[in-house]
Design a protein around this motif. Structure first.
Motif, PDB file in Angstrom:
ATOM      1  N   GLN A   3      18.411  37.649  22.233  1.00 31.19           N
ATOM      2  CA  GLN A   3      19.342  38.353  23.109  1.00 31.19           C
ATOM      3  C   GLN A   3      19.170  37.833  24.535  1.00 31.19           C
ATOM      4  OE1 GLN A   3      19.845  42.610  22.446  1.00 31.19           O
ATOM      5  NE2 GLN A   3      19.459  42.979  24.613  1.00 31.19           N
ATOM      6  N   VAL A   4      20.283  37.760  25.279  1.00 32.65           N
ATOM      7  CA  VAL A   4      20.242  37.354  26.684  1.00 32.65           C
ATOM      8  C   VAL A   4      20.764  38.524  27.518  1.00 32.65           C
ATOM      9  CG1 VAL A   4      21.077  35.704  28.412  1.00 32.65           C
ATOM     10  CG2 VAL A   4      20.673  34.942  26.061  1.00 32.65           C
ATOM     11  N   ASP A   5      20.000  38.921  28.533  1.00 29.49           N
ATOM     12  CA  ASP A   5      20.403  40.029  29.405  1.00 29.49           C
ATOM     13  C   ASP A   5      20.481  39.565  30.854  1.00 29.49           C
ATOM     14  OD1 ASP A   5      20.361  42.493  27.600  1.00 29.49           O
ATOM     15  OD2 ASP A   5      18.381  41.646  27.206  1.00 29.49           O
ATOM     16  N   GLU A   7      21.068  41.237  34.584  1.00 30.91           N
ATOM     17  CA  GLU A   7      21.125  42.510  35.305  1.00 30.91           C
ATOM     18  C   GLU A   7      21.366  42.243  36.792  1.00 30.91           C
ATOM     19  OE1 GLU A   7      17.497  44.636  34.485  1.00 30.91           O
ATOM     20  OE2 GLU A   7      17.647  44.186  32.332  1.00 30.91           O
ATOM     21  N   THR A  24      26.387  41.736  35.378  1.00 31.05           N
ATOM     22  CA  THR A  24      25.571  42.459  34.399  1.00 31.05           C
ATOM     23  C   THR A  24      26.212  42.276  33.026  1.00 31.05           C
ATOM     24  OG1 THR A  24      24.780  44.073  36.012  1.00 31.05           O
ATOM     25  CG2 THR A  24      24.709  44.725  33.689  1.00 31.05           C
ATOM     26  N   LEU A  25      25.420  41.758  32.086  1.00 32.14           N
ATOM     27  CA  LEU A  25      25.970  41.357  30.796  1.00 32.14           C
ATOM     28  C   LEU A  25      24.860  41.287  29.752  1.00 32.14           C
ATOM     29  CD1 LEU A  25      28.057  39.742  28.933  1.00 32.14           C
ATOM     30  CD2 LEU A  25      27.267  37.689  30.138  1.00 32.14           C
ATOM     31  N   THR A  26      25.160  41.728  28.531  1.00 32.67           N
ATOM     32  CA  THR A  26      24.227  41.551  27.416  1.00 32.67           C
ATOM     33  C   THR A  26      24.879  40.697  26.342  1.00 32.67           C
ATOM     34  OG1 THR A  26      23.072  43.641  27.775  1.00 32.67           O
ATOM     35  CG2 THR A  26      22.933  42.716  25.577  1.00 32.67           C
ATOM     36  N   GLN A  28      24.264  39.760  22.707  1.00 31.07           N
ATOM     37  CA  GLN A  28      23.437  40.195  21.569  1.00 31.07           C
ATOM     38  C   GLN A  28      22.945  38.996  20.762  1.00 31.07           C
ATOM     39  OE1 GLN A  28      22.644  43.297  21.289  1.00 31.07           O
ATOM     40  NE2 GLN A  28      24.248  44.442  22.323  1.00 31.07           N
ATOM     41  N   ASP A  29      21.865  39.207  20.037  1.00 28.09           N
ATOM     42  CA  ASP A  29      21.345  38.187  19.123  1.00 28.09           C
ATOM     43  C   ASP A  29      22.456  37.767  18.155  1.00 28.09           C
ATOM     44  OD1 ASP A  29      19.507  36.582  17.819  1.00 28.09           O
ATOM     45  OD2 ASP A  29      18.881  38.179  16.460  1.00 28.09           O
ATOM     46  N   LYS A  62      16.928  37.901  31.421  1.00 27.66           N
ATOM     47  CA  LYS A  62      15.936  37.973  30.333  1.00 27.66           C
ATOM     48  C   LYS A  62      16.450  37.215  29.120  1.00 27.66           C
ATOM     49  CE  LYS A  62      14.374  42.691  31.448  1.00 27.66           C
ATOM     50  NZ  LYS A  62      14.428  44.083  30.987  1.00 27.66           N
ATOM     51  N   GLY A  65      13.998  39.348  25.713  1.00 20.33           N
ATOM     52  CA  GLY A  65      13.209  40.416  26.325  1.00 20.33           C
ATOM     53  C   GLY A  65      12.269  39.975  27.423  1.00 20.33           C
ATOM     54  N   THR A 187      22.795  32.316  18.741  1.00 17.21           N
ATOM     55  CA  THR A 187      23.273  33.006  19.938  1.00 17.21           C
ATOM     56  C   THR A 187      23.913  31.948  20.823  1.00 17.21           C
ATOM     57  OG1 THR A 187      21.444  34.578  19.801  1.00 17.21           O
ATOM     58  CG2 THR A 187      22.598  34.433  21.909  1.00 17.21           C
TER      59      THR A 187
END
Length: 367
Positions: A3-5, A7, A24-26, A28-29, A62, A65, A187
């Motif tokens: 996963q890439v986050d 913030e 700001t973006l997530t 997902q795997d 991140k 994580g 991903t």
């Protein structure tokens, strides 16, 4: 994979130009996320910050994580595919694909296994002894992708990888990259200015403008429920029609009134639009939701307008009509059997279930 986050990630250059503002973006795997927007909107800068090729001014990135703000690109476990392929001209295809693994001191037999496996997936086994100059644009792109695949990274980053290819090759490579995503369960973060690429490939689209994320959503959400006029106009071809209008309460309903026509809002939207009665708004409707009355299902007087045809563009499977109604101009994508003639009147039917209404000042969507 990972996963890439992001913030509140911001990038300000030395000349005080804000390239990206509080993104700001997530991701997902195993998700295929496309960063979409016009040139200069900050999408490539965002990708390069994820890769570590661009320092971030503030915020946190991140991967899996782990905060990577100060981690070197080579230690982020990502692989990037560039627009210009970035192949070494003096090396063979095999050597280009193997180069990153050699630097990391992988055993020779492991390098060979990975390169041959990637070449098989991409259908370039017979090209391994050739130099880049002996390859077509599409073959070079496959090699660039293969060089990323052999690394088996946590995240793949693609920077406009198809923009140098001709239209036919682009369509082919689009479907191949999509298949590759399913095969590798990867991903992927992919940058493009091409909305068709974004709509056909992405699980999730991030629309950007002037360094700011405008909307994040699935292709269907972005198309059917755009957050504002920019997103609504950027997605869809031809672009959505925008017409200045006033909402009026008449005959027990709410109507959209412009200089050239008046159409009735469907019941489901009345409650939302009540507080906008007698106010100026922007009315939006996509060309594909406007029909030639002769080929429309159950046309009603309250969703039918009359206009004058300015231009007829036959495209085979459909015909584009450029129509003027009063002072308003609009484009309709109609049945190719239309008998519309330039300079003549035409009755057009709106699908009022698909309309959009925007706040004229903020340009934000009301419905």
């Amino acid at each position: 994979m990972a996963q890439v986050d992001l913030e509140k990630v911001t990038k300000v250059y030395d000349n005080k130009v804000v390239a990206v503002k509080e993104a700001t973006l997530t991701v997902q795997d195993k998700e295929f996320v496309v960063l979409l927007g016009p040139s200069g909107c900050g999408k490539t800068t965002t990708l390069r910050m994820i890769a570590g090729l661009e320092e971030i001014t503030s915020g946190t990135i991140k991967i899996d994580g782990k905060v990577v703000n100060d981690v070197e690109p080579k230690d982020r476990d990502i692989a990037m595919v560039f627009q210009n392929y970035a192949l070494y001209p003096h090396m063979t295809v095999y050597e280009n694909m193997a180069f990153g693994l050699k630097l990391r001191k992988f055993p020779k037999d492991e390098i060979e296994r990975r390169v041959k496996e990637a070449a098989k997936i991409l259908g370039i086994e017979q090209l391994l002894d050739r130099k880049p100059r002996q390859l077509s644009g599409g073959q070079r792109q496959r090699v660039a992708v293969g060089r990323a695949i052999v690394r088996n990274p946590k995240v793949f980053l693609f920077d406009e990888p198809l923009s140098n290819l001709d239209a036919k090759l682009r369509v082919q490579m689009k479907s191949e990259l999509k298949k590759l995503h399913h095969r590798l369960n990867a991903t992927i973060v992919y940058v493009t200015h091409d909305q068709v690429e974004a709509m056909t490939m992405a699980n999730k689209i991030v629309v950007m403008k002037d360094g700011i994320i405008q909307q994040i959503g699935s292709p269907n959400e972005i198309y059917n429920m755009p957050a504002n006029m920019f997103v609504a106009g950027f997605i869809g071809s031809p672009a959505m029609n925008f017409i200045n209008a006033t909402l009026v309460a008449e005959n027990g309903g709410i109507w959209v009134k412009t200089t050239g026509f008046k159409v009735k809002v469907v019941k489901e939207h009345e409650q939302t639009l009540e507080k906008w009665i007698d106010k100026e708004v922007v009315f939006g409707i996509r060309p594909e939701n406007i029909f030639d009355k002769l080929f429309a299902m159950a046309p009603q007087p309250e969703n039918t307008i009359q206009g004058t045809v300015d231009v007829v563009e036959p495209l085979g499977s459909e015909t584009l009509l450029h129509v003027t109604a009063g002072e308003d101009s609009l484009v309709a994508k109609v049945d190719p059997r239309t008998k519309a003639q330039e300079g003549e009147k035409i009755d057009l039917v709106f699908d009022m279930n698909t309309i959009h209404v925007f706040d004229k000042e903020t340009q934000q969507a009301i419905i």
